[in-house]
Scaffold this motif. Structure first.
Motif, PDB file in Angstrom:
ATOM      1  N   PHE A 107      54.179 -19.976 -32.631  1.00 54.15           N
ATOM      2  CA  PHE A 107      55.616 -19.984 -32.335  1.00 54.15           C
ATOM      3  C   PHE A 107      56.485 -19.961 -33.604  1.00 54.15           C
ATOM      4  CE2 PHE A 107      58.543 -23.861 -31.514  1.00 54.15           C
ATOM      5  CZ  PHE A 107      59.710 -23.108 -31.519  1.00 54.15           C
ATOM      6  N   PRO A 108      56.220 -20.784 -34.632  1.00 53.52           N
ATOM      7  CA  PRO A 108      57.192 -20.840 -35.743  1.00 53.52           C
ATOM      8  C   PRO A 108      57.032 -19.723 -36.772  1.00 53.52           C
ATOM      9  CG  PRO A 108      55.758 -22.795 -35.690  1.00 53.52           C
ATOM     10  CD  PRO A 108      55.151 -21.766 -34.817  1.00 53.52           C
ATOM     11  N   GLN A 109      56.230 -18.726 -36.474  1.00 56.25           N
ATOM     12  CA  GLN A 109      55.937 -17.716 -37.504  1.00 56.25           C
ATOM     13  C   GLN A 109      56.501 -16.327 -37.185  1.00 56.25           C
ATOM     14  OE1 GLN A 109      51.698 -17.839 -38.279  1.00 56.25           O
ATOM     15  NE2 GLN A 109      51.754 -19.973 -38.953  1.00 56.25           N
ATOM     16  N   VAL A 110      57.428 -16.248 -36.230  1.00 55.11           N
ATOM     17  CA  VAL A 110      57.989 -14.929 -35.876  1.00 55.11           C
ATOM     18  C   VAL A 110      58.552 -14.228 -37.109  1.00 55.11           C
ATOM     19  CG1 VAL A 110      59.535 -13.740 -34.283  1.00 55.11           C
ATOM     20  CG2 VAL A 110      58.892 -16.103 -33.825  1.00 55.11           C
ATOM     21  N   ARG A 111      59.233 -14.991 -37.945  1.00 51.24           N
ATOM     22  CA  ARG A 111      59.973 -14.353 -39.049  1.00 51.24           C
ATOM     23  C   ARG A 111      59.118 -14.097 -40.285  1.00 51.24           C
ATOM     24  NH1 ARG A 111      66.225 -16.652 -38.859  1.00 51.24           N
ATOM     25  NH2 ARG A 111      66.530 -16.263 -36.634  1.00 51.24           N
ATOM     26  N   VAL A 112      57.852 -14.504 -40.260  1.00 49.47           N
ATOM     27  CA  VAL A 112      57.022 -14.217 -41.448  1.00 49.47           C
ATOM     28  C   VAL A 112      56.026 -13.078 -41.200  1.00 49.47           C
ATOM     29  CG1 VAL A 112      57.272 -16.526 -42.427  1.00 49.47           C
ATOM     30  CG2 VAL A 112      55.305 -16.042 -40.975  1.00 49.47           C
ATOM     31  N   ILE A 113      56.113 -12.448 -40.033  1.00 49.67           N
ATOM     32  CA  ILE A 113      55.213 -11.311 -39.768  1.00 49.67           C
ATOM     33  C   ILE A 113      55.403 -10.261 -40.869  1.00 49.67           C
ATOM     34  CG2 ILE A 113      54.706  -9.384 -38.202  1.00 49.67           C
ATOM     35  CD1 ILE A 113      55.816 -11.134 -35.904  1.00 49.67           C
ATOM     36  N   GLY A 114      54.291  -9.751 -41.361  1.00 51.49           N
ATOM     37  CA  GLY A 114      54.381  -8.611 -42.282  1.00 51.49           C
ATOM     38  C   GLY A 114      54.298  -8.961 -43.755  1.00 51.49           C
ATOM     39  N   ALA A 115      54.026 -10.238 -44.071  1.00 46.18           N
ATOM     40  CA  ALA A 115      53.832 -10.596 -45.490  1.00 46.18           C
ATOM     41  C   ALA A 115      52.380 -10.278 -45.850  1.00 46.18           C
ATOM     42  CB  ALA A 115      54.135 -12.073 -45.699  1.00 46.18           C
ATOM     43  N   LEU A 116      52.188  -9.163 -46.481  1.00 42.83           N
ATOM     44  CA  LEU A 116      50.826  -8.663 -46.713  1.00 42.83           C
ATOM     45  C   LEU A 116      50.345  -8.995 -48.120  1.00 42.83           C
ATOM     46  CD1 LEU A 116      51.235  -5.153 -45.007  1.00 42.83           C
ATOM     47  CD2 LEU A 116      50.437  -7.299 -43.985  1.00 42.83           C
ATOM     48  N   GLY A 117      49.047  -8.936 -48.314  1.00 46.18           N
ATOM     49  CA  GLY A 117      48.491  -8.978 -49.666  1.00 46.18           C
ATOM     50  C   GLY A 117      47.992 -10.323 -50.137  1.00 46.18           C
ATOM     51  N   MET A 118      47.933 -11.316 -49.250  1.00 43.46           N
ATOM     52  CA  MET A 118      47.479 -12.650 -49.685  1.00 43.46           C
ATOM     53  C   MET A 118      46.328 -13.132 -48.805  1.00 43.46           C
ATOM     54  SD  MET A 118      51.224 -14.309 -50.030  1.00 43.46           S
ATOM     55  CE  MET A 118      51.971 -13.006 -49.084  1.00 43.46           C
ATOM     56  N   PRO A 119      45.407 -13.917 -49.377  1.00 44.30           N
ATOM     57  CA  PRO A 119      44.406 -14.584 -48.539  1.00 44.30           C
ATOM     58  C   PRO A 119      45.019 -15.807 -47.856  1.00 44.30           C
ATOM     59  CG  PRO A 119      44.042 -15.145 -50.829  1.00 44.30           C
ATOM     60  CD  PRO A 119      45.216 -14.201 -50.804  1.00 44.30           C
ATOM     61  N   LEU A 120      44.262 -16.393 -46.920  1.00 43.28           N
ATOM     62  CA  LEU A 120      44.798 -17.437 -46.037  1.00 43.28           C
ATOM     63  C   LEU A 120      45.575 -18.539 -46.746  1.00 43.28           C
ATOM     64  CD1 LEU A 120      45.023 -18.916 -43.292  1.00 43.28           C
ATOM     65  CD2 LEU A 120      42.818 -19.975 -43.810  1.00 43.28           C
TER      66      LEU A 120
END
Ligand code: GUN
Ligand code: ZN
Length: 465
Positions: free
Chosen positions: A82-95
């Motif tokens: 739920f709280p991650q709608v606005r962070v979709i699409g941050a690419l290039g990092m491991p977990l």
């Protein structure tokens, strides 16, 4: 005539049989070119068969002709944050870097109830736009934010299972709690929402890396007090995470055991990822009938690894799909199905070849089963509730052209998973109530007595005191 009866006429696919079962002949799905589904005023499918026969048997029912599109069961997402709608699409990092730099800073903003309400609106709209009618939602660390989520989901009658995320170490301080507070806030939220309408409570430690034994024990106490509650968390996602957890819990046999030790694993438990399981862990999950949420676009985006569906299926571990928004790259389970297919191709000899019927199963009936709703939703059999989506691709799009020229139902279903997205999801129903029409949202009426109690989990409202 039975008041309120509707007869849907459609080209429809569903997967009443598990296509992973040995010996089930292809295509592994059911397709009807001119299906009639009689749906009662309570939203239950009371009869199915060829349209002409259904029309003759229910001459007074209101006919809704959906043959311009394709009818599918409502999609089921077994892992979405739920709280991650606005962070979709941050690419290039491991977990762990992605959590530090992207997810956890954003999640702290949900301490503001106003901000949380805005995000709840965006999140629920995102699910419906994608055709997701049922979901196991990884919640927020803040109780008022969870109230906002449950309230917004209830507005549309969405089937949401979710709960307060709890952690007591290794996260930014505003996201931490104590075992005592986690217990009290979780019970209070469950008392407000569990079993109300389509909502259910899920006990949710973030992952063992951020959860000590005392807070996992508090989670177990909540599980034992809230009858029918679910359990969800992450497991075996990333190799550095796995090594860290093994170091934190030297007396456990592995990551799965950090949960199992507290009795947290059973048929109402869903663990996300499990990209790096030990054989003994797969055996333990199968033994507990615990499901795994496979999140292929997240696993690819974070570089977590290639999921061995073959080992899960061979071990008898139930698997369904999760979008894992926001490490995952969007809400659409069509995209997840396609990515699951890609991953199995890339695994070569180690992969499990997937056909379109497998993808539909993973995104509908497998999810329903993982969430304990296998008797209620997931396909269009008689006695199930009418949760459905109608795909009507805009004229001239690749999907529209492809569907008009598909050589077989299987080919058409392959095109759906290759090409469909939110723009193609025209109509959405939950328990017979239409909540999106022509792509526009339609809130349902406030809960009526007939809709207040969930049918699936026996005694699910009870909070033992
Ligand atoms: N492990 C712990 N928290 C998270 C999260 O938010 N996303 C993913 N993908 N894995 C996690
Ligand atoms: Zn996740």
């Amino acid at each position: 005539m039975i008041p309120g009866e509707v007869l849907y006429r459609a080209r429809a696919y569903d997967t009443p049989d598990n296509p992973f079962t040995d010996g089930l002949a292809r295509p592994g799905f059911r397709y009807d070119d001119d299906l009639g589904l009689v749906v009662s005023a309570q939203g239950v499918i009371t009869a199915r068969g060829p349209f002409a026969a259904m029309a003759a048997a229910s001459p007074q029912a209101t006919v809704i002709d959906l043959r311009a599109g394709i009818l599918l069961p409502g999609l089921v997402d077994t892992h979405v944050h739920f709280p991650q709608v606005r962070v979709i699409g941050a690419l290039g990092m491991p977990l762990l870097e992605w959590l530090d730099r992207c997810a956890l800073p954003e999640e702290q903003h949900l301490a503001s109830p106003d901000y949380a309400a805005t995000i709840a609106g965006e999140f629920v709209a995102g699910l419906i736009a994608a055709g997701t009618t049922t979901s196991l939602v990884f919640g927020s660390h803040f109780a008022p934010a969870m109230d906002a989520l449950f309230a917004r989901a209830a507005h549309f009658g969405l089937r949401v299972t979710s709960g307060l995320v709890v952690s007591d170490r290794m996260l930014p301080e505003p996201l931490l709690t104590t075992p005592e507070r986690a217990y009290a806030e979780s019970l209070a939220l469950a008392a407000r929402w569990h079993g109300v309408g389509h909502a259910r409570y899920a006990v949710t430690p973030r992952f063992s890396l951020s959860a000590s034994d005392p807070i996992l024990a508090a989670c177990a106490s909540v599980m034992s007090e809230v009858e029918g509650a679910f359990f969800t968390s992450h497991v075996n996602e990333n190799l550095i995470e796995v090594a860290t957890v093994r170091g934190q819990f030297p007396e456990r046999s592995g990551y799965v055991d950090t949960y199992d030790h507290h009795g947290l694993l059973g048929p109402r438990s869903v663990l996300a990822h499990n990209v790096h399981p030990l054989d003994a862990e797969l055996a333990a999950l199968a033994d507990r009938s615990t499901s795994v949420a496979h999140c292929p676009s997240s696993n690819s985006a974070l570089g977590s690894g290639l999921f061995s569906l073959r080992r899960h299926v061979a071990s008898g571990v139930p698997v369904a799909l999760g979008s894992d928004v926001g490490a995952g790259t969007g809400f659409s389970l069509f995209k997840e199905g396609l990515q699951a297919y890609f991953v199995q191709r890339l695994l070569g000899d180690q992969g499990l070849p997937l056909a379109p019927g497998h993808l539909l199963h993973l995104s509908t009936s497998a999810g329903a089963a993982a969430l304990g709703l296998g008797e209620v939703i997931g396909d269009f059999s008689e006695g199930k509730q009418f949760d459905a989506i109608c795909l009507r691709p805009p004229a001239g799009t690749s999907l529209d052209i492809g569907l008009r020229h598909a050589g077989s139902p299987e080919e058409a279903l392959g095109k759906v998973f290759a090409l469909a997205g939110d723009a193609d999801v025209a109509d959405v129903w939950i328990a017979g109530e239409q909540i999106a029409s022509g792509g526009l949202l339609r809130p349902v009426s406030p809960l009526t007595p007939a809709r207040r109690h969930m049918p699936a989990v026996s005694g699910s409202r009870g909070i033992r005191r």
